[in-house]
Design a protein around this motif. Structure first.
Motif, PDB file in Angstrom:
ATOM      1  N   ILE A  86       0.814  -1.219   0.000  1.00 31.70           N
ATOM      2  CA  ILE A  86       0.000   0.000   0.000  1.00 31.70           C
ATOM      3  C   ILE A  86       0.850   1.273   0.000  1.00 31.70           C
ATOM      4  CG2 ILE A  86      -0.251   0.151   2.508  1.00 31.70           C
ATOM      5  CD1 ILE A  86      -3.212   0.939   2.024  1.00 31.70           C
ATOM      6  N   ASN A  87       2.061   1.216   0.520  1.00 28.35           N
ATOM      7  CA  ASN A  87       2.916   2.404   0.597  1.00 28.35           C
ATOM      8  C   ASN A  87       3.410   2.879  -0.768  1.00 28.35           C
ATOM      9  OD1 ASN A  87       2.707   2.521   3.428  1.00 28.35           O
ATOM     10  ND2 ASN A  87       4.274   0.934   3.602  1.00 28.35           N
ATOM     11  N   GLY A  88       3.369   2.017  -1.771  1.00 20.73           N
ATOM     12  CA  GLY A  88       3.839   2.394  -3.104  1.00 20.73           C
ATOM     13  C   GLY A  88       2.727   2.719  -4.073  1.00 20.73           C
ATOM     14  N   ILE A  89       1.508   2.973  -3.549  1.00 20.60           N
ATOM     15  CA  ILE A  89       0.362   3.207  -4.426  1.00 20.60           C
ATOM     16  C   ILE A  89      -0.389   4.455  -3.992  1.00 20.60           C
ATOM     17  CG2 ILE A  89      -1.828   2.269  -5.238  1.00 20.60           C
ATOM     18  CD1 ILE A  89      -0.636  -0.515  -4.718  1.00 20.60           C
ATOM     19  N   ARG A  90      -0.589   5.376  -4.940  1.00 19.35           N
ATOM     20  CA  ARG A  90      -1.399   6.569  -4.718  1.00 19.35           C
ATOM     21  C   ARG A  90      -2.162   6.855  -6.004  1.00 19.35           C
ATOM     22  NH1 ARG A  90       0.123   5.263  -0.613  1.00 19.35           N
ATOM     23  NH2 ARG A  90       1.037   6.403   1.114  1.00 19.35           N
ATOM     24  N   ALA A  91      -3.393   7.343  -5.867  1.00 24.10           N
ATOM     25  CA  ALA A  91      -4.220   7.643  -7.043  1.00 24.10           C
ATOM     26  C   ALA A  91      -4.537   9.126  -7.094  1.00 24.10           C
ATOM     27  CB  ALA A  91      -5.520   6.839  -6.995  1.00 24.10           C
ATOM     28  N   ASN A  92      -4.664   9.636  -8.309  1.00 18.87           N
ATOM     29  CA  ASN A  92      -5.092  11.011  -8.524  1.00 18.87           C
ATOM     30  C   ASN A  92      -6.616  11.004  -8.593  1.00 18.87           C
ATOM     31  OD1 ASN A  92      -5.741  13.559  -9.356  1.00 18.87           O
ATOM     32  ND2 ASN A  92      -4.257  13.620 -11.033  1.00 18.87           N
ATOM     33  N   LEU A  93      -7.263  11.399  -7.493  1.00 25.60           N
ATOM     34  CA  LEU A  93      -8.719  11.390  -7.415  1.00 25.60           C
ATOM     35  C   LEU A  93      -9.268  12.804  -7.291  1.00 25.60           C
ATOM     36  CD1 LEU A  93      -9.228   8.283  -5.112  1.00 25.60           C
ATOM     37  CD2 LEU A  93      -9.212   8.405  -7.602  1.00 25.60           C
ATOM     38  N   GLU A 125     -21.671  14.796 -12.453  1.00 22.61           N
ATOM     39  CA  GLU A 125     -22.545  14.934 -13.622  1.00 22.61           C
ATOM     40  C   GLU A 125     -22.351  13.723 -14.534  1.00 22.61           C
ATOM     41  OE1 GLU A 125     -24.717  17.482 -14.266  1.00 22.61           O
ATOM     42  OE2 GLU A 125     -24.231  18.197 -12.242  1.00 22.61           O
ATOM     43  N   GLU A 126     -23.373  13.414 -15.286  1.00 21.98           N
ATOM     44  CA  GLU A 126     -23.325  12.333 -16.269  1.00 21.98           C
ATOM     45  C   GLU A 126     -22.204  12.618 -17.266  1.00 21.98           C
ATOM     46  OE1 GLU A 126     -25.644   8.979 -18.111  1.00 21.98           O
ATOM     47  OE2 GLU A 126     -26.175  10.078 -16.324  1.00 21.98           O
ATOM     48  N   GLY A 127     -21.463  11.588 -17.676  1.00 21.91           N
ATOM     49  CA  GLY A 127     -20.404  11.756 -18.661  1.00 21.91           C
ATOM     50  C   GLY A 127     -19.176  10.943 -18.317  1.00 21.91           C
ATOM     51  N   GLY A 128     -18.043  11.317 -18.871  1.00 21.98           N
ATOM     52  CA  GLY A 128     -16.796  10.596 -18.649  1.00 21.98           C
ATOM     53  C   GLY A 128     -15.882  11.323 -17.684  1.00 21.98           C
ATOM     54  N   VAL A 129     -15.124  10.545 -16.923  1.00 25.88           N
ATOM     55  CA  VAL A 129     -14.153  11.084 -15.971  1.00 25.88           C
ATOM     56  C   VAL A 129     -12.855  10.295 -16.135  1.00 25.88           C
ATOM     57  CG1 VAL A 129     -13.617  11.452 -13.532  1.00 25.88           C
ATOM     58  CG2 VAL A 129     -15.955  11.731 -14.333  1.00 25.88           C
ATOM     59  N   THR A 130     -11.733  10.992 -16.101  1.00 25.06           N
ATOM     60  CA  THR A 130     -10.427  10.358 -16.226  1.00 25.06           C
ATOM     61  C   THR A 130      -9.754  10.302 -14.862  1.00 25.06           C
ATOM     62  OG1 THR A 130     -10.208  11.234 -18.465  1.00 25.06           O
ATOM     63  CG2 THR A 130      -8.195  10.497 -17.397  1.00 25.06           C
ATOM     64  N   PHE A 131      -9.120   9.175 -14.582  1.00 29.30           N
ATOM     65  CA  PHE A 131      -8.372   9.037 -13.339  1.00 29.30           C
ATOM     66  C   PHE A 131      -7.159   8.167 -13.599  1.00 29.30           C
ATOM     67  CE2 PHE A 131     -11.190   5.453 -13.480  1.00 29.30           C
ATOM     68  CZ  PHE A 131     -10.502   4.411 -12.897  1.00 29.30           C
ATOM     69  N   GLY A 132      -6.222   8.184 -12.669  1.00 28.32           N
ATOM     70  CA  GLY A 132      -5.019   7.375 -12.827  1.00 28.32           C
ATOM     71  C   GLY A 132      -4.237   7.325 -11.540  1.00 28.32           C
ATOM     72  N   LEU A 133      -3.128   6.643 -11.592  1.00 26.04           N
ATOM     73  CA  LEU A 133      -2.237   6.551 -10.439  1.00 26.04           C
ATOM     74  C   LEU A 133      -1.236   7.693 -10.486  1.00 26.04           C
ATOM     75  CD1 LEU A 133      -1.542   2.715 -10.434  1.00 26.04           C
ATOM     76  CD2 LEU A 133      -3.061   3.990  -8.913  1.00 26.04           C
ATOM     77  N   SER A 134      -0.912   8.231  -9.334  1.00 25.00           N
ATOM     78  CA  SER A 134       0.137   9.249  -9.257  1.00 25.00           C
ATOM     79  C   SER A 134       1.431   8.651  -8.713  1.00 25.00           C
ATOM     80  CB  SER A 134      -0.319  10.431  -8.397  1.00 25.00           C
ATOM     81  OG  SER A 134      -0.762  10.000  -7.139  1.00 25.00           O
ATOM     82  N   VAL A 135       1.341   7.535  -7.994  1.00 20.66           N
ATOM     83  CA  VAL A 135       2.513   6.785  -7.521  1.00 20.66           C
ATOM     84  C   VAL A 135       2.205   5.307  -7.718  1.00 20.66           C
ATOM     85  CG1 VAL A 135       3.952   6.183  -5.521  1.00 20.66           C
ATOM     86  CG2 VAL A 135       3.093   8.519  -5.773  1.00 20.66           C
ATOM     87  N   PHE A 136       3.138   4.588  -8.329  1.00 15.18           N
ATOM     88  CA  PHE A 136       2.987   3.147  -8.517  1.00 15.18           C
ATOM     89  C   PHE A 136       4.378   2.546  -8.567  1.00 15.18           C
ATOM     90  CE2 PHE A 136       1.837  -0.522 -11.478  1.00 15.18           C
ATOM     91  CZ  PHE A 136       1.283  -1.275 -10.476  1.00 15.18           C
ATOM     92  N   GLU A 137       4.871   2.137  -7.399  1.00 13.52           N
ATOM     93  CA  GLU A 137       6.223   1.586  -7.321  1.00 13.52           C
ATOM     94  C   GLU A 137       6.244   0.370  -6.414  1.00 13.52           C
ATOM     95  OE1 GLU A 137       8.549   4.902  -5.900  1.00 13.52           O
ATOM     96  OE2 GLU A 137       8.227   4.317  -3.826  1.00 13.52           O
ATOM     97  N   ASP A 138       7.195  -0.523  -6.689  1.00 13.41           N
ATOM     98  CA  ASP A 138       7.302  -1.725  -5.871  1.00 13.41           C
ATOM     99  C   ASP A 138       8.139  -1.440  -4.628  1.00 13.41           C
ATOM    100  OD1 ASP A 138       9.967  -1.790  -6.713  1.00 13.41           O
ATOM    101  OD2 ASP A 138       9.697  -3.513  -8.039  1.00 13.41           O
ATOM    102  N   ASN A 139       8.412  -2.467  -3.848  1.00 10.86           N
ATOM    103  CA  ASN A 139       9.083  -2.294  -2.558  1.00 10.86           C
ATOM    104  C   ASN A 139      10.535  -1.846  -2.646  1.00 10.86           C
ATOM    105  OD1 ASN A 139       6.710  -3.022  -1.300  1.00 10.86           O
ATOM    106  ND2 ASN A 139       7.296  -5.154  -1.036  1.00 10.86           N
ATOM    107  N   VAL A 140      11.134  -1.896  -3.831  1.00 10.09           N
ATOM    108  CA  VAL A 140      12.506  -1.398  -3.981  1.00 10.09           C
ATOM    109  C   VAL A 140      12.571  -0.142  -4.848  1.00 10.09           C
ATOM    110  CG1 VAL A 140      13.630  -3.609  -3.517  1.00 10.09           C
ATOM    111  CG2 VAL A 140      13.037  -3.003  -5.868  1.00 10.09           C
ATOM    112  N   GLY A 141      11.414   0.427  -5.185  1.00  7.28           N
ATOM    113  CA  GLY A 141      11.396   1.710  -5.890  1.00  7.28           C
ATOM    114  C   GLY A 141      11.289   1.646  -7.394  1.00  7.28           C
TER     115      GLY A 141
END
Length: 182
Positions: A86-93, A125-141
């Motif tokens: 969990i420490n290597g994962i962050r999302a842009n929400l 609102e009805e429609g499309g929304v874009t999202f993604g990860l801002s941090v995605f790294e494994d335990n060694v970086g």
């Protein structure tokens, strides 16, 4: 028992690394010991298996923007090296008035897969929304790929446009019903 840590030390990948440990107490007693460890380099990044919502149709993710049901964004990821947590994962929400580096609500390990989710209940609102990860790294970086994903906000219930009722018997379809129809 003492635990010692060294930060920002570069270790060149070799089959075995030997470290000479020298310890001296307040009375001047000194002990030296060489400790050897085998290190395996991890250069492979984590990979996304799934990133979307619980509600899928035609491989598209949907949420309800009126908070009629609980909405979750789900990430399933795996790493073939040192692992991921969990420490290597962050999302842009930001689309949900949350942080652009939002920590998952919870993560669980399911075999070799790490499954994380974010609770995202916000009026949209009805429609499309874009999202993604801002941090995605494994335990060694090692940084994994962080593509953006699109999902759809669906605030409208289904509508029945046409309904037909017919009877089916051994003689075939008919526009009326009778006993023993199938």
């Amino acid at each position: 028992l003492w635990h010692c840590y060294w930060n920002d030390i570069e270790v060149k990948p070799e089959s075995t690394v030997s470290i000479l440990v020298v310890v001296q107490d307040a009375a001047g007693n000194k002990v030296e010991k060489t400790v050897s460890k085998t290190l395996i380099p991890d250069t492979s990044p984590p990979k996304i298996k799934f990133f979307g919502t619980e509600r899928l149709f035609d491989e598209n993710s949907y949420i309800n923007g009126q908070n009629v049901v609980a909405n979750k964004i789900i990430l399933e990821a795996e790493d073939s090296g040192a692992g991921i947590n969990i420490n290597g994962i962050r999302a842009n929400l930001g689309a949900f008035d949350l942080s652009n580096a939002e920590r998952p609500t919870e993560c669980t390990e399911e075999g070799e897969t790490l499954r994380c989710y974010w609770d995202v209940d916000e009026d949209l609102e009805e429609g499309g929304v874009t999202f993604g990860l801002s941090v995605f790294e494994d335990n060694v970086g090692n940084d994994g790929e962080m593509p953006e994903f699109e999902f759809f906000v669906d605030n409208v219930g289904p509508k029945v446009e046409k309904i037909e009722v017919f009877g089916l018997s051994e003689a075939g379809d008919k526009d009326y019903l009778q006993s023993n129809d199938v």
